[in-house]
Design an enzyme around this catalytic site. Structure first.
Site, mmCIF file in Angstrom:
data_model
loop_
_atom_site.group_PDB
_atom_site.id
_atom_site.type_symbol
_atom_site.label_atom_id
_atom_site.label_comp_id
_atom_site.label_asym_id
_atom_site.label_seq_id
_atom_site.Cartn_x
_atom_site.Cartn_y
_atom_site.Cartn_z
ATOM 1 N N GLY A 1 20.245 -31.729 -14.383
ATOM 2 C CA GLY A 1 19.681 -30.692 -13.759
ATOM 3 C C GLY A 1 18.037 -30.503 -13.892
ATOM 4 N N HIS B 1 13.207 -33.443 -11.721
ATOM 5 C CA HIS B 1 11.858 -33.826 -11.149
ATOM 6 C C HIS B 1 11.684 -35.050 -10.851
ATOM 7 C CE1 HIS B 1 12.244 -36.255 -14.995
ATOM 8 N NE2 HIS B 1 12.800 -35.030 -15.628
ATOM 9 N N GLY C 1 10.930 -37.793 -12.065
ATOM 10 C CA GLY C 1 11.784 -38.892 -12.618
ATOM 11 C C GLY C 1 13.102 -38.991 -12.321
ATOM 12 N N HIS C 2 13.653 -37.796 -12.022
ATOM 13 C CA HIS C 2 15.279 -37.967 -11.460
ATOM 14 C C HIS C 2 15.165 -38.615 -9.947
ATOM 15 C CE1 HIS C 2 15.662 -34.542 -14.569
ATOM 16 N NE2 HIS C 2 16.715 -35.305 -15.070
ATOM 17 N N SER D 1 9.677 -34.743 -17.993
ATOM 18 C CA SER D 1 10.919 -34.261 -18.596
ATOM 19 C C SER D 1 11.190 -32.948 -18.200
ATOM 20 C CB SER D 1 10.735 -34.294 -20.230
ATOM 21 O OG SER D 1 11.558 -33.562 -20.749
ATOM 22 N N SER D 2 12.490 -32.623 -18.229
ATOM 23 C CA SER D 2 12.885 -31.271 -17.674
ATOM 24 C C SER D 2 12.236 -30.205 -18.935
ATOM 25 C CB SER D 2 14.303 -31.051 -17.522
ATOM 26 O OG SER D 2 14.719 -32.049 -16.674
#
Ligand code: PAF
Length: 274
Positions: free
Chosen positions: A25, A28, A30-31, A182-183
């Site tokens: 979860g 961002h 990237g996901h 990155s999260s």
């Protein structure tokens, strides 16, 4: 989009191919890039599934787990906007029996780098990823190259345990100043955030070095700042992840750095010299 919280809800048949993007979860860009790659692989008729599960057994520091961002409503809105078919958002109790006693252990690739400073981390990753593969039975799963070691370990697990899934890798997405997405970036103070792009700059500049020592020294000098603390910096063989001395093989320059208690990782592939 179907949202499933109970693993039993994943037993319903879905249109194939089924492409899974496992995440923790705090989605961002990237996901979202992984999700778009998944749609490409699934095609318009296939199923794209995202799992959102902050896996407690892969955290080696309780504080890191407690502070991990969990904006579930936002994440689900992003999944809907991306045209995800299925989102799986279980609670830890739905994933783990209180007396669970079986864990997947990888005994080689998980030893150096993050494995050396985060004991048990990759056992937790392998265990949850294998559980997700068993629950979804995806045809394809997509992972990011930012977690280079994780990707190598998952490929090894799939190979060694004959897991019938194809692993697709997606390149690291970066902010305009080079910081890997990155999260954990949202937990940086403005000062730390302004300092952190040095990681990528350092790795990519040092990759041009002539020898192992030269590369590592250049990278170390450029990474270190009064605001951070180096966790590790290593040049490893791209396949075995063992310390690399032979630059005639592809290598990877990898680092983990603490800004306060926020740990950031990044890596830079270094092509083989001829
Ligand atoms: O990379 C991550 O976000 C996690 O390690 C993963 C693969 C979703 C397993 O929890």
């Amino acid at each position: 989009m179907r949202v499933v919280t109970d693993p039993a809800g994943l037993r319903q048949p879905v249109a194939r191919p089924l492409v899974l993007v496992p995440t923790m979860g705090a989605l961002h860009e990237g996901h979202l890039a992984l999700i778009r790659r998944a749609r490409e692989a699934a095609g318009p008729e296939g199923t794209v599934a995202v799992s959102i599960f902050v896996n407690p057994i892969q955290f080696d520091r309780a504080g890191d787990l407690a502070a991990y961002p969990q904006p579930l409503d936002d994440d689900l809105a992003k999944c809907r906007a991306e045209g995800i078919d299925l989102a799986f958002t279980p609670e830890p109790d739905a994933m783990y029996f209180p007396d669970r006693s079986v864990t997947v252990l990888e005994n080689s690739l998980s030893k150096p780098l993050c494995g050396a400073t985060r004991p048990g981390h990759f056992d937790g990753v392998c265990t949850v990823v294998l559980k997700l593969f068993n629950l979804f039975q995806p045809d394809i799963a997509v992972f990011g190259e930012k977690d280079y070691q994780q990707l190598a370990i998952i490929r090894r697990m799939v190979r060694d345990l004959d897991v019938p899934v194809e692993i697709l890798a997606h390149p690291t997405l970066r902010e305009p100043d080079g910081l890997a997405m990155s999260s954990r970036n949202v937990r940086l103070t403005p000062e730390q955030r302004a300092d952190a792009p040095r990681l990528h700059r350092a790795l990519s500049d040092a990759a041009a070095g002539d020898t192992r020592d030269d590369i590592l020294e250049r990278a170390r000098d450029a990474i270190e700042s009064p605001l951070n603390r180096l966790d590790y910096l290593e040049l490893v063989d791209a396949e075995t992840l063992q310390p690399a001395t032979d630059l005639k093989r592809p290598t990877v320059l990898a680092t983990a750095v603490f800004y306060g208690d926020v740990r950031l990782i990044d890596n830079q592939p270094v092509p083989a010299v001829s």
